[in-house]
Motif scaffolding. Structure first.
Motif, PDB file in Angstrom:
ATOM      1  N   ARG A   1     -41.794 -46.269   7.942  1.00 10.75           N
ATOM      2  CA  ARG A   1     -43.013 -46.279   8.733  1.00 10.75           C
ATOM      3  C   ARG A   1     -43.527 -47.718   8.793  1.00 10.75           C
ATOM      4  N   ILE A   2     -43.948 -48.114   9.958  1.00 12.42           N
ATOM      5  CA  ILE A   2     -44.463 -49.469  10.157  1.00 12.42           C
ATOM      6  C   ILE A   2     -45.970 -49.369  10.371  1.00 12.42           C
ATOM      7  N   GLN A   3     -46.708 -50.080   9.541  1.00 12.27           N
ATOM      8  CA  GLN A   3     -48.155 -50.092   9.645  1.00 12.27           C
ATOM      9  C   GLN A   3     -48.565 -50.975  10.819  1.00 12.27           C
ATOM     10  N   ILE A   4     -49.561 -50.538  11.501  1.00 12.77           N
ATOM     11  CA  ILE A   4     -50.088 -51.306  12.633  1.00 12.77           C
ATOM     12  C   ILE A   4     -51.419 -51.887  12.206  1.00 12.77           C
ATOM     13  N   SER A   5     -51.508 -53.192  12.280  1.00 13.47           N
ATOM     14  CA  SER A   5     -52.779 -53.821  11.923  1.00 13.47           C
ATOM     15  C   SER A   5     -53.588 -54.003  13.194  1.00 13.47           C
TER      16      SER A   5
END
Length: 141
Positions: free
Chosen positions: A126-130
């Motif tokens: 999972r890639i966190q979105i800032s």
């Protein structure tokens, strides 16, 4: 992830059945599947001394070699010889997404089992979105 196997295996079997010769070392039957984060490969090697099994990996090519010797003592008169003997080989081309440095091998009840983990870099993540400052603007139109 397992890319391919020996393309001449079926041809070799045909030659051996038709002419009763061993043109090349015999292939070993196998099953391969993915279970979770591992690939499992099972090779049928009944009657093989585990000391004769050799495994090596070079540039994502896995080589398996085993030998079955005749159980008859030297000089014995063989009456029936239907069980294949000699050298058995198999070559698998492994995908780049497998961790070939962590292959685990075991031999039990005539079956050689290899557990090949999926490389960490190939696992879904999972890639966190800032976001910005949290300032949400409402568009009006």
């Amino acid at each position: 992830m397992l890319m391919r196997t020996d393309p001449f295996r079926d041809f070799d079997r045909f030659v051996q059945q038709a002419f009763g010769t061993d043109a090349r070392p015999s292939a070993m039957p196998m099953d391969a599947y993915r279970s979770g984060d591992d690939f499992l490969v099972h090779f049928d090697l009944p009657g093989i001394d585990p000391e004769t099994i050799e495994l090596d990996v070079e540039r994502n090519v896995l080589n398996v070699r085993a030998e079955r010797r005749s159980p008859a003592p030297e000089g014995a008169e063989m009456l029936v010889a239907e069980r294949p003997k000699g050298t058995f080989t198999r070559q698998l081309f492994l995908g780049e997404t497998l961790d070939t440095d962590r292959i685990d091998a075991s031999y039990e009840a005539g079956v050689l089992t290899l557990r090949i983990p999926v490389a960490e870099r190939a696992k879904p993540r999972r890639i966190q979105i800032s976001g910005g400052s949290g300032d949400h603007r409402q568009l009006t139109g």
